[in-house]
Scaffold this motif. Structure first.
Motif, mmCIF file in Angstrom:
data_model
loop_
_atom_site.group_PDB
_atom_site.id
_atom_site.type_symbol
_atom_site.label_atom_id
_atom_site.label_comp_id
_atom_site.label_asym_id
_atom_site.label_seq_id
_atom_site.Cartn_x
_atom_site.Cartn_y
_atom_site.Cartn_z
ATOM 1 N N ASN B 17 90.945 48.149 40.110
ATOM 2 C CA ASN B 17 91.069 48.013 41.570
ATOM 3 C C ASN B 17 89.713 48.145 42.256
ATOM 4 N N ASP B 18 89.710 47.764 43.537
ATOM 5 C CA ASP B 18 88.525 47.947 44.390
ATOM 6 C C ASP B 18 88.863 48.987 45.449
ATOM 7 N N LYS B 19 87.923 49.907 45.689
ATOM 8 C CA LYS B 19 88.174 50.948 46.691
ATOM 9 C C LYS B 19 86.906 51.242 47.480
ATOM 10 N N SER B 20 87.099 51.814 48.669
ATOM 11 C CA SER B 20 85.972 52.197 49.524
ATOM 12 C C SER B 20 86.095 53.644 49.969
ATOM 13 N N PRO B 61 75.669 50.943 38.346
ATOM 14 C CA PRO B 61 76.217 49.594 38.134
ATOM 15 C C PRO B 61 76.368 48.848 39.449
ATOM 16 N N ASN B 62 76.162 47.533 39.406
ATOM 17 C CA ASN B 62 76.247 46.794 40.664
ATOM 18 C C ASN B 62 77.678 46.633 41.155
ATOM 19 N N ARG B 63 78.632 47.248 40.468
ATOM 20 C CA ARG B 63 79.997 47.348 41.008
ATOM 21 C C ARG B 63 80.014 48.279 42.229
ATOM 22 N N LEU B 76 80.701 53.444 50.882
ATOM 23 C CA LEU B 76 80.515 53.110 49.466
ATOM 24 C C LEU B 76 81.706 52.297 48.997
ATOM 25 N N HIS B 77 81.437 51.091 48.533
ATOM 26 C CA HIS B 77 82.497 50.239 48.022
ATOM 27 C C HIS B 77 82.341 50.105 46.510
ATOM 28 N N ILE B 78 83.445 50.252 45.800
ATOM 29 C CA ILE B 78 83.399 50.180 44.339
ATOM 30 C C ILE B 78 84.360 49.100 43.874
ATOM 31 N N ASN B 79 83.831 48.130 43.148
ATOM 32 C CA ASN B 79 84.648 47.035 42.596
ATOM 33 C C ASN B 79 85.044 47.344 41.159
ATOM 34 N N SER B 80 86.155 46.787 40.760
ATOM 35 C CA SER B 80 86.588 46.830 39.345
ATOM 36 C C SER B 80 86.458 48.236 38.764
ATOM 37 N N TYR B 89 82.602 62.221 44.840
ATOM 38 C CA TYR B 89 81.489 61.536 45.489
ATOM 39 C C TYR B 89 81.165 62.266 46.789
ATOM 40 N N PHE B 90 79.909 62.682 46.884
ATOM 41 C CA PHE B 90 79.469 63.413 48.069
ATOM 42 C C PHE B 90 78.525 62.545 48.891
ATOM 43 N N CYS B 91 78.818 62.482 50.172
ATOM 44 C CA CYS B 91 77.899 61.899 51.121
ATOM 45 C C CYS B 91 77.025 63.022 51.673
#
Lengths: 113, 114
Positions: B17-20, B61-63, B76-80, B89-91
Motif C-alpha cells: 500500500n501507499d501511505k502518508s 529508498p526512493n519509495r 512524508l509519503h511512502i509508496n509500496s 517516524y518522528f517529525c
C-alpha cells in the motif's frame, strides 16, 4: 564516518543510586552536544545541551553532563535517580554550521522502585 | 497548543500500500526533519528541509518522498510499503540557527506493515 557511541545499552538501578551514562563522539573540531530523553510512549525532549563555555552543563530534572574535549566525551550524570527517570536516553552531536544531528543508539534506563 | 504535531499517531496497513504521514509545526522554525526510529530505538535521520528546500537526503529508498508545501509543513509519503518500513517516524523542527541546533520533536507516528 562520523559517529556517536553510547556504551551502555541497558542500565538498571535502584532509586537513589547515582547515574553516569557514557557518550563518545568521533568528530574533530567544534561540536555541539546534546542529551535527549524519551519517556515511555512519548517523544524525545531535550535534557541539556553544550555549545561553548563551562564544560559542566546543568539540565532539567537534576541532570548534568560534562564535556571533556580530550576524551571526545559528554557523559550524563545524576547524583540520585528516581523511578520517574525510567526512560531511553540519547546522546547527540552536531558540528557547527551543519544541520545534521547524529544520535547515538540510546541507553535504556530502568529504575527499580 | 502542540508545537510539532503529526498525524496519524498509529497506522496499520498491508504490504504494497501507499501511505502518508503529515507534520506541522507552529514554532516558526525554518528547518524540519523526518527521523525513523526502529524497533531497537535507533534514531536515524531521513530528510531535512529548510524553508521548503531539501537539504539532507540520507540513503533512503526512493519509495519515500517528502513534500514541504510551506515551511510549517513537512509530509512524508511512502509508496509500496514493505515489512521493514515498520517503525516509529518522528517529525522534528529547529530554528535555522547553527548556534542552537536543538530539535523539537513531534509525538511520533507508529507505522505497522503487515
Amino acid at each position: 564516518a562520523q559517529s556517536v557511541s553510547q556504551h551502555n545499552h541497558h542500565v538498571i538501578l535502584s532509586e537513589a543510586a547515582s547515574l553516569e551514562l557514557g557518550c563518545n563522539y568521533s568528530y574533530g573540531g567544534t561540536v555541539n552536544l546534546f542529551w535527549y530523553v524519551q519517556y515511555p510512549g512519548q517523544h524525545l525532549q531535550l535534557l541539556l545541551k553544550y555549545f561553548s563555555g563551562d564544560p559542566l552543563v546543568k539540565g532539567i530534572k537534576g541532570f548534568e553532563a560534562e564535556f571533556i574535549k580530550s576524551k571526545f566525551s559528554f557523559n550524563l550524570r545524576k547524583p540520585s535517580v528516581q523511578w520517574s527517570d525510567t526512560a531511553e536516553y540519547f546522546c547527540a552531536v552536531t558540528k557547527n554550521r551543519d544541520d545534521k544531528i547524529i544520535f547515538g543508539k540510546g541507553t535504556r534506563l530502568h529504575i527499580l522502585p | 497548543d502542540t508545537a510539532v504535531s503529526q498525524t496519524p499517531k498509529y497506522l496499520v496497513t498491508q504490504m504494497g500500500n501507499d501511505k502518508s504521514i503529515k507534520c506541522e509545526q507552529n514554532l516558526g522554525h525554518d528547518t524540519m526533519y523526518w527521523y525513523k526510529q526502529d524497533s531497537k530505538k535507533f534514531l536515524k535521520i531521513m530528510f531535512s528541509y529548510n524553508n521548503k528546500e531539501l537539504i539532507i537526503n540520507e540513503t533512503v529508498p526512493n519509495r519515500f518522498s517528502p513534500k514541504s508545501p510551506d515551511k510549517a509543513h513537512l509530509n512524508l509519503h511512502i509508496n509500496s510499503l514493505e515489512l521493514g518500513d515498520s517503525a516509529v517516524y518522528f517529525c522534528a523542527s529547529s530554528i535555522r540557527d547553527f548556534d542552537t541546533g536543538e530539535l523539537f520533536f513531534g509525538e511520533g507516528s507508529r507505522l505497522t506493515v503487515l
